[in-house]
Design an enzyme around this catalytic site. Structure first.
Site, PDB file in Angstrom:
ATOM      1  N   GLU A  98       0.801  -1.233   0.000  1.00  0.00           N
ATOM      2  CA  GLU A  98       0.000   0.000   0.000  1.00  0.00           C
ATOM      3  C   GLU A  98       0.831   1.279   0.000  1.00  0.00           C
ATOM      4  O   GLU A  98       0.369   2.326  -0.466  1.00  0.00           O
ATOM      5  CB  GLU A  98      -0.947   0.023   1.206  1.00  0.00           C
ATOM      6  CG  GLU A  98      -0.242   0.197   2.557  1.00  0.00           C
ATOM      7  CD  GLU A  98      -1.217   0.192   3.730  1.00  0.00           C
ATOM      8  OE1 GLU A  98      -2.101  -0.690   3.758  1.00  0.00           O
ATOM      9  OE2 GLU A  98      -1.090   1.058   4.604  1.00  0.00           O
ATOM     10  N   HIS A 105      -6.493   2.442   3.835  1.00  0.00           N
ATOM     11  CA  HIS A 105      -6.062   2.535   5.235  1.00  0.00           C
ATOM     12  C   HIS A 105      -6.737   3.715   5.926  1.00  0.00           C
ATOM     13  O   HIS A 105      -6.083   4.594   6.482  1.00  0.00           O
ATOM     14  CB  HIS A 105      -4.537   2.655   5.310  1.00  0.00           C
ATOM     15  CG  HIS A 105      -3.966   2.074   6.583  1.00  0.00           C
ATOM     16  ND1 HIS A 105      -2.796   1.372   6.615  1.00  0.00           N
ATOM     17  CD2 HIS A 105      -4.413   2.105   7.857  1.00  0.00           C
ATOM     18  CE1 HIS A 105      -2.544   0.996   7.860  1.00  0.00           C
ATOM     19  NE2 HIS A 105      -3.519   1.430   8.628  1.00  0.00           N
TER      20      HIS A 105
HETATM   21  P1  NAI Z   1      -4.067  -4.565  20.498  1.00  0.00           P
HETATM   22  O1  NAI Z   1      -2.628  -4.568  20.813  1.00  0.00           O
HETATM   23  O2  NAI Z   1      -5.038  -3.965  21.464  1.00  0.00           O
HETATM   24  O3  NAI Z   1      -4.559  -6.063  20.192  1.00  0.00           O
HETATM   25  C1  NAI Z   1      -3.831  -6.968  19.411  1.00  0.00           C
HETATM   26  C2  NAI Z   1      -4.242  -8.370  19.851  1.00  0.00           C
HETATM   27  O4  NAI Z   1      -3.589  -9.296  18.984  1.00  0.00           O
HETATM   28  C3  NAI Z   1      -3.809  -8.711  21.285  1.00  0.00           C
HETATM   29  O5  NAI Z   1      -4.901  -9.287  21.985  1.00  0.00           O
HETATM   30  C4  NAI Z   1      -2.665  -9.711  21.073  1.00  0.00           C
HETATM   31  O6  NAI Z   1      -2.591 -10.670  22.132  1.00  0.00           O
HETATM   32  C5  NAI Z   1      -3.098 -10.370  19.780  1.00  0.00           C
HETATM   33  N1  NAI Z   1      -2.004 -11.063  19.097  1.00  0.00           N
HETATM   34  C6  NAI Z   1      -0.665 -10.805  19.119  1.00  0.00           C
HETATM   35  N2  NAI Z   1      -0.004 -11.697  18.357  1.00  0.00           N
HETATM   36  C7  NAI Z   1      -0.945 -12.528  17.849  1.00  0.00           C
HETATM   37  C8  NAI Z   1      -0.896 -13.670  17.002  1.00  0.00           C
HETATM   38  N3  NAI Z   1       0.285 -14.137  16.542  1.00  0.00           N
HETATM   39  N4  NAI Z   1      -2.044 -14.275  16.675  1.00  0.00           N
HETATM   40  C9  NAI Z   1      -3.238 -13.822  17.153  1.00  0.00           C
HETATM   41  N5  NAI Z   1      -3.348 -12.773  17.975  1.00  0.00           N
HETATM   42  C10 NAI Z   1      -2.217 -12.134  18.313  1.00  0.00           C
HETATM   43  O7  NAI Z   1      -4.189  -3.849  19.069  1.00  0.00           O
HETATM   44  P2  NAI Z   1      -5.425  -3.085  18.425  1.00  0.00           P
HETATM   45  O8  NAI Z   1      -5.400  -1.661  18.882  1.00  0.00           O
HETATM   46  O9  NAI Z   1      -6.663  -3.861  18.600  1.00  0.00           O
HETATM   47  O10 NAI Z   1      -4.988  -3.068  16.881  1.00  0.00           O
HETATM   48  C11 NAI Z   1      -4.833  -4.272  16.151  1.00  0.00           C
HETATM   49  C12 NAI Z   1      -4.108  -3.990  14.848  1.00  0.00           C
HETATM   50  O11 NAI Z   1      -4.925  -3.168  14.022  1.00  0.00           O
HETATM   51  C13 NAI Z   1      -2.816  -3.146  15.030  1.00  0.00           C
HETATM   52  O12 NAI Z   1      -1.702  -3.984  15.305  1.00  0.00           O
HETATM   53  C14 NAI Z   1      -2.687  -2.474  13.708  1.00  0.00           C
HETATM   54  O13 NAI Z   1      -1.895  -3.290  12.860  1.00  0.00           O
HETATM   55  C15 NAI Z   1      -4.106  -2.415  13.161  1.00  0.00           C
HETATM   56  N6  NAI Z   1      -4.641  -1.048  13.088  1.00  0.00           N
HETATM   57  C16 NAI Z   1      -5.195  -0.627  11.892  1.00  0.00           C
HETATM   58  C17 NAI Z   1      -5.725   0.641  11.768  1.00  0.00           C
HETATM   59  C18 NAI Z   1      -6.393   1.109  10.499  1.00  0.00           C
HETATM   60  O14 NAI Z   1      -6.554   2.316  10.310  1.00  0.00           O
HETATM   61  N7  NAI Z   1      -6.790   0.226   9.604  1.00  0.00           N
HETATM   62  C19 NAI Z   1      -5.662   1.599  12.887  1.00  0.00           C
HETATM   63  C20 NAI Z   1      -5.132   1.032  14.110  1.00  0.00           C
HETATM   64  C21 NAI Z   1      -4.611  -0.235  14.178  1.00  0.00           C
END
Ligand code: NAI
Length: 336
Positions: free
Chosen positions: A265, A297
């Site tokens: 992207e 995004h």
């Molecule tokens: P968070 O840190 O609150 O939650 C992430 C979860 O994924 C945690 O529960 C963690 O234990 C779990 N995790 C870690 N490794 C894993 C694995 N190998 N398999 C399965 N689960 C696993 O993060 P949040 O705030 O919920 O965001 C998630 C993702 O969303 C971010 O890492 C980011 O990449 C993406 N994001 C996208 C946005 C957008 O505009 N499209 C904006 C903000 C975040």
């Protein structure tokens, strides 16, 4: 005065940071270009550099920033896959982020993609404008009673789960670190990834991009999914092997895909490239499917999230410049 240089900025970023400039008193400079090794010289004179999702702070760039005297790397986002955290640690450069600017914004965008794809809103919109009021090809399914598989149960996923439960969906989840107390309270069931792929009518990805999750959705995962599954990705592009997704769509195993992120992207998203020929054949193929919606995004893109991003980033910077503990520091071991 502490100097902060922001890379990868758009007019809306400037607007939200400018509103806070006087309150924090930093000398702020904005660059439109994404940070990478070729333009790292633009960071000259900065005490802190501030970047977003499509800037590249790989090992070489981090070393160059440090050599120029940059002392802090501040992310305006939650994900940190674009930063070499180990190298930053070696250079003694803390990395801070905005862990939660609005989980609601991203969760609601995932739902927007799901609803639009299922009820074919993107197609109906153009049809009625063209005087075509036929329903042919617009058939969807009730979400009520269907099963959603959610990968990762962090902040964003929990908001999404709340909404999907509101639709009357059964929710299966997979997380590397399951939270049984949360599962009991939310009425969801943790299962293995295999079971999640087998049983879900809708799959949505909310885990970070790490070595373990890169290309987790490839040929093998897709071959295990229910035919017709709706796949939503608002996480990171590289969670999905796009060519495998394209095969899955062609074989009609994947019923629809809502993609707010794409593995390549950085070359396109956030820019108007409409006066050019699209030279990414994979993206072009994705865009040719009428059951795929690509958004660039924009999951984070709400008024509330932009205000929170600016506020938390300014607080992160102030804490660093005042020598206070960094509440939102990302540790080097978070990537593995
Ligand atoms: P968070 O840190 O609150 O939650 C992430 C979860 O994924 C945690 O529960 C963690 O234990 C779990 N995790 C870690 N490794 C894993 C694995 N190998 N398999 C399965 N689960 C696993 O993060 P949040 O705030 O919920 O965001 C998630 C993702 O969303 C971010 O890492 C980011 O990449 C993406 N994001 C996208 C946005 C957008 O505009 N499209 C904006 C903000 C975040």
């Amino acid at each position: 005065m502490n100097k902060v240089i922001l890379f990868g900025t758009q007019p809306y970023d400037r607007e939200s940071f400018e509103q806070l400039r006087d309150a924090y008193g930093f000398d702020i400079c904005y660059h439109r270009s994404h940070l990478n090794i070729h333009n790292v010289a633009l960071a000259q004179g900065a005490d802190a550099v501030c970047i977003f999702v499509n800037d590249t702070a790989d090992a070489e760039t981090v070393r160059a920033l440090s050599a120029q005297g940059v002392k802090l790397l501040a992310l305006r986002c939650a994900g940190f896959n674009n930063v070499d955290l180990r190298e930053a640690a070696r250079c003694g450069m803390p990395v801070v982020r905005v862990p939660a600017y609005s989980p609601h914004a991203v969760a609601e965008h995932a739902v927007a993609l799901l609803l639009a794809l299922n009820r074919k809103i993107h197609r109906a919109y153009w049809r009625t404008r063209d005087g075509n009021f036929s329903l042919h090809g617009l058939l969807g399914f009730d979400l009520y009673g269907k099963t959603a598989g959610i990968v990762g149960t962090g902040r964003i996923a929990r908001e999404l789960i709340r909404i999907l439960k509101g639709f009357g969906m059964e929710v299966l989840a997979y997380d590397l670190y399951p939270d049984p107390e949360y599962a009991a309270a939310a009425g969801i069931t943790y299962v293995s990834l295999d079971e999640l792929y087998h049983r879900s009518d809708v799959i949505s990805l909310h885990c970070p991009l790490t070595d373990a999750t890169r290309y987790m959705i490839g040929d093998v995962a897709i071959s295990q999914m229910k035919p017709g599954v709706v796949l939503i990705n608002t996480g990171r592009g590289q969670l999905i092997h796009t060519e495998a997704l394209i095969d899955g769509l062609k074989e009609k195993r994947i019923g629809a895909a809502g993609l707010d992120v794409y593995e390549e992207e950085a070359a396109y998203f956030y820019e108007d490239t409409s006066d050019r020929i699209l030279d990414d054949d994979v993206l072009a193929r994705l865009l040719s499917f009428n059951n795929v919606i690509v958004t660039s995004h924009q999951g984070f893109f709400t008024r509330e999230a932009l205000a929170n991003i600016a506020h938390t980033t300014m607080e992160n910077l102030r804490a660093f410049f005042e020598g206070r503990p960094l509440e939102n520091e990302v540790r080097a071991d978070a990537q593995h």
